[in-house]
Design an enzyme around this catalytic site. Structure first.
Site, mmCIF file in Angstrom:
data_model
loop_
_atom_site.group_PDB
_atom_site.id
_atom_site.type_symbol
_atom_site.label_atom_id
_atom_site.label_comp_id
_atom_site.label_asym_id
_atom_site.label_seq_id
_atom_site.Cartn_x
_atom_site.Cartn_y
_atom_site.Cartn_z
ATOM 1 N N ASP A 176 0.645 -1.489 0.060
ATOM 2 C CA ASP A 176 0.182 -0.111 0.464
ATOM 3 C C ASP A 176 0.733 1.149 -0.200
ATOM 4 O O ASP A 176 1.872 0.954 -0.411
ATOM 5 C CB ASP A 176 -1.494 -0.364 1.347
ATOM 6 C CG ASP A 176 -2.407 0.573 0.612
ATOM 7 O OD1 ASP A 176 -2.327 2.181 0.525
ATOM 8 O OD2 ASP A 176 -3.149 -0.220 0.984
ATOM 9 N N HIS A 229 2.348 2.410 -3.193
ATOM 10 C CA HIS A 229 1.703 2.760 -4.120
ATOM 11 C C HIS A 229 1.548 4.745 -3.514
ATOM 12 O O HIS A 229 1.259 5.458 -3.758
ATOM 13 C CB HIS A 229 -0.199 2.830 -3.189
ATOM 14 C CG HIS A 229 -0.825 1.526 -3.619
ATOM 15 N ND1 HIS A 229 -1.955 1.231 -3.023
ATOM 16 C CD2 HIS A 229 -0.350 0.419 -3.663
ATOM 17 C CE1 HIS A 229 -2.099 0.377 -3.258
ATOM 18 N NE2 HIS A 229 -1.364 -0.230 -3.744
#
Length: 456
Positions: free
Chosen positions: A264, A287
């Site tokens: 993430d 991310h």
């Protein structure tokens, strides 16, 4: 000119035992930031010989095995850790030692302060939670594992590993696409954040490895004064919600010379943060580095004075991103993304003021006001062949203002240049030619800022 990486540049930085605040509160960076910890330079240890008896002026060492910890990877050592903590907490400049040959398993625990100043937790062995939700005690919270509460001048360092045993949490059928036939089943789907610092001041973390967290690896909430240096965080690319470092309601933060590979956000900056300096960080298959999300459920969010420089972001869904929900209020201001190398990112530069996790989000007129965002010397490659690597989607009612673009060169990893960046209600200047050209950025200031001036 491309950003260059040199071995000498990487090897210059030594871990610091102390840190200081600049005027305005921001923690000063170590000199000459590095892109990765040097494996030949050990992290700072306290004391230098942890197995020697303390000298007259040296720290008092509390070895967890002396308080009954077994360290075989199976025995529950929670009680021994709590006893060690209680004893060390009462002694100034003490050291809680997890020796290198130990593999210590403890259940969800809160380590309370305040303690005497200068407390150190030196992790040279392995520290881990129970193996998955079926082994988690029913009486324990499934939202957190290690919580450090109301501490001042606390240090966590060493040569060891904090292992999260996250695989069985990631495989729960309530996780995205983990149910039958690639479905996502309804929750509850609580999974523990690995390490949380809450209402603590002047915290230092260095040298250790944190890996395979069930959810966020490390969180800071309501803290003042955080120094992270030479930290390694590792989880698989598709491990859900495994943010590397998350800060919220926290100020005066320095994150330096660390490597983060996760599933993430590499680093996420939530509401209420100010004076955050990120330097010399490598983000892999993540991310990217995100500010937000902000303004969820019509809340007011304030974020200011955030600097990201000398970073390498590679094989990531996003590069540098600011994301806010419609209906929020407050402001994001004085943001600098400088000297960043992108390698094979999908969406390299993003402002998204229409952030939404479902298709059912309503259109709202209010928004968090974004102003003073600088992108300078950002270069590298992107892998999205359908859309340009720059995307500025600002609120209809509250435009983004004072965006500065300088020396931005983003080229396709393969194929032809996607030369049509997206801008909506975004105002700013190009100080130099941008690749791809961002002619959609509007000059000057808008005629109205809507409700933006309510601000912070």
């Amino acid at each position: 000119m491309s950003i260059l990486f040199s071995e000498n540049y990487i090897n210059e930085v030594e871990g610091r035992a102390h840190y200081h605040k600049k005027k305005g509160g921001i923690i000063s960076a170590p000199s000459s930031p590095a892109y990765a910890p040097d494996p030949n330079v050990p992290p700072p240890l306290v004391p230098s010989d942890p197995y020697s008896s303390p000298t007259q002026n040296g720290p008092c060492i509390f070895d967890v095995t002396s308080f009954g910890a077994v360290g075989d990877g199976n025995t529950d050592d929670t009680a021994a850790f709590q006893a060690t903590w209680k004893a060390a907490c009462a002694v100034e400049s003490s050291v809680i030692l997890l020796p290198s040959k130990g593999k210590f398993m403890i259940t969800s625990s809160i380590f309370n302060g305040p303690c005497k100043p200068g407390l150190v937790m030196q992790i040279d062995g392995i520290l881990m939670p129970p193996d998955g939700p079926d082994c988690w005690p029913e009486s324990d919270s499934k939202k957190q594992w290690l919580v450090f509460y109301r501490l001042n001048e606390f240090t966590m360092n060493g040569t060891g590993t904090i292992e999260g045993n996250g695989q069985k949490w990631w495989d729960l059928p309530c996780k995205p696409h983990r149910g039958p036939h690639g479905s996502t089943l309804p929750g509850p789907c609580d999974s523990p954040a690995m390490i949380r610092f809450f209402l603590s001041n002047n915290t230092q973390i260095s040298g250790i490895r944190i890996q395979n967290s069930p959810q966020f690896h490390i969180k800071f909430d309501g803290c003042d004064g955080v120094l992270i240096n030479k930290l390694q965080i590792n989880s698989p690319q598709f491990s859900p919600n495994t943010d590397g470092i998350h800060v919220q309601e926290t100020k005066n933060v320095g994150i330096y010379n660390s490597m983060i590979a996760n599933g993430d956000d590499c680093i996420s900056i939530g509401p209420g943060c100010s004076n955050v300096d990120i330097q010399g960080v490598v983000c892999d298959h993540s991310h990217g580095i995100s500010i937000g999300s902000l303004g969820v459920h019509n809340t007011r969010s304030c974020v200011s004075n955030i600097t990201v420089r000398g970073a390498l972001i590679k094989n990531s869904d996003n590069g540098v991103r600011i994301k806010t929900w419609q209906g929020g209020s407050g402001s994001v201001s004085d943001i600098s993304f400088h000297d960043i190398q992108m390698e094979n990112t999908t969406n390299s530069i993003i402002i998204d003021q229409y952030y939404c996790l479902t298709k059912a989000c309503r259109n709202e007129t209010s928004a968090v006001y974004l102003s003073g965002v600088s992108y300078k010397n950002i270069k590298g490659t992107y892998n999205n062949v359908r859309s340009a690597p720059i995307h500025f989607a600002c609120s209809d009612a509250v435009p983004c203002t004072n965006i500065t673009m300088s020396e931005v060169e983003l080229l396709p990893a393969q194929g032809e240049l996607v030369d049509d960046p997206f801008c909506w209600n975004a105002y700013g200047i190009q100080e130099s030619l941008t690749i791809p050209p961002i002619d959609c950025l509007q000059d000057g200031m808008p005629l109205s800022l809507g409700e933006a001036l309510v601000g912070c």
